[in-house]
Design an enzyme around this catalytic site. Structure first.
Site, short mmCIF file in Angstrom:
data_model
loop_
_atom_site.label_atom_id
_atom_site.label_comp_id
_atom_site.label_asym_id
_atom_site.label_seq_id
_atom_site.Cartn_x
_atom_site.Cartn_y
_atom_site.Cartn_z
CG ASP A 190 -60.65 13.55 36.50
OD1 ASP A 190 -61.77 13.30 36.12
OD2 ASP A 190 -59.82 14.06 35.77
CG ASP A 194 -62.20 9.09 32.39
OD1 ASP A 194 -61.49 8.04 32.07
OD2 ASP A 194 -63.11 9.14 32.45
C1 XBP Z 1 -64.33 12.12 31.75
C2 XBP Z 1 -65.30 12.15 30.52
C3 XBP Z 1 -65.97 10.84 30.65
C4 XBP Z 1 -65.12 9.65 29.81
C5 XBP Z 1 -66.12 8.63 29.04
O1 XBP Z 1 -64.40 13.46 32.12
O2 XBP Z 1 -65.98 12.98 30.39
O3 XBP Z 1 -67.32 10.90 29.80
O4 XBP Z 1 -64.75 10.51 28.58
O5 XBP Z 1 -66.77 7.82 30.11
P1 XBP Z 1 -63.61 13.80 33.77
P2 XBP Z 1 -68.29 7.53 29.83
O6 XBP Z 1 -62.18 13.33 33.38
O7 XBP Z 1 -63.69 15.29 33.68
O8 XBP Z 1 -64.47 13.28 34.77
O9 XBP Z 1 -68.39 7.11 28.43
O10 XBP Z 1 -68.49 6.47 30.89
O11 XBP Z 1 -68.89 8.79 30.36
MG MG Z 2 -60.40 14.29 33.67
#
Ligand code: XBP
Ligand code: MG
Length: 253
Positions: free
Chosen positions: A10, A12
């Site tokens: 993953d 973020d």
């Molecule tokens: C990450 C997200 C993303 C980011 C924002 O979740 O939910 O939406 O917060 O990015 P994970 P975008 O780590 O579970 O993948 O604005 O490009 O969607």
């Molecule tokens: Mg995440």
């Protein structure tokens, strides 16, 4: 259990702590550009993070916090345009080095490559955001370290659906038991477990109280030889920082 062949990360919250000081700020800058006084505070953002995907998150915010908002006729494209502006702000923040990788991430990726393990990414964030993070932390060439970068709208259902992990597995032509996933959140682990992947969790401020039932191990960080992790749940099998030997032991165990 077959031999471990690939690690699927993953982005973020896992590779870097991007949410509070990255995505959140970029959303607010995009709202200000549009002349809106919407302020996604650190506290509100915790609730907003229950929805993955920036566009989906904005829709959730409007429904829950701004029911009186005078919605434009084509709300979907209004949100999509605002999300484009948000992505521009976010990649700009990354280009200025605003967000470093989490401890141990670079070391683990390098060790995985040295040991011939394959790498992939499975994230709900926009592809440009992944390139910007990799480029500005590990260098341009690091994009090539990842055989598959599964990101954003490439699948219709974002995490907690398993689709993005299944997509990555299919692209690599690997089965779930030949891989291990790295996550940081409840939605993330629901997605990886949904794809039958063993999952290593590192928590962060926003996810420390999430339910990680089913995780192979829950750590506060990957750590470094001179700065060990703390184990939140699970058996670290005598290791005190996450290296490939430990990943293999967790995968086999
Ligand atoms: C990450 C997200 C993303 C980011 C924002 O979740 O939910 O939406 O917060 O990015 P994970 P975008 O780590 O579970 O993948 O604005 O490009 O969607
Ligand atoms: Mg995440």
């Amino acid at each position: 259990m077959p031999e471990l062949k690939a690690l699927i990360f993953d982005v973020d919250g896992t590779l870097a702590d991007t949410e509070r000081d990255g995505h959140r700020i970029a959303f607010n800058l995009a709202f200000a550009d549009a002349g809106l006084d919407w302020d996604w505070t650190v506290e509100i953002y915790e609730d907003l993070l229950t929805v993955t995907g920036g566009k989906e998150r904005m829709q959730y915010f409007l429904d829950k916090y701004k029911p009186q908002f005078n919605q434009p006729e084509n709300l979907k494209s209004y949100i999509a345009d605002m999300h484009k502006a948000k992505t521009a702000h976010y990649t700009d923040l990354l280009s200025r080095g605003a967000i470093p990788l989490r401890p141990g991430v670079e070391r683990l990726l390098n060790e995985a490559r040295e040991k011939g393990l394959r790498l992939a990414i499975a994230t709900t964030t926009t592809p440009e955001n992944v390139s910007a993070l990799l480029e500005h932390t590990l260098g341009k060439e690091s994009m090539d370290w990842f055989e598959v970068i599964a990101a954003g709208d490439i699948v219709p259902a974002k995490k907690p659906a398993a689709d993005i992990y299944n997509f990555a597995l299919e692209k690599m032509a690997l089965t779930a038991d030949e891989c291990i996933a790295f996550e940081d959140s409840r939605n993330g682990i629901l997605s990886s477990l949904g794809a039958n992947l063993k999952t290593i969790i590192t928590i962060n401020d926003y996810t420390k109280d999430h339910d990680f039932t089913g995780a192979t191990i829950v750590l506060d960080q990957y750590g470094e030889p001179d700065s060990p992790f703390s184990v939140i749940a699970g058996d670290a099998q005598g290791f005190n920082y996450l290296n490939i030997e430990m990943v293999k032991a967790l995968h086999a165990g």
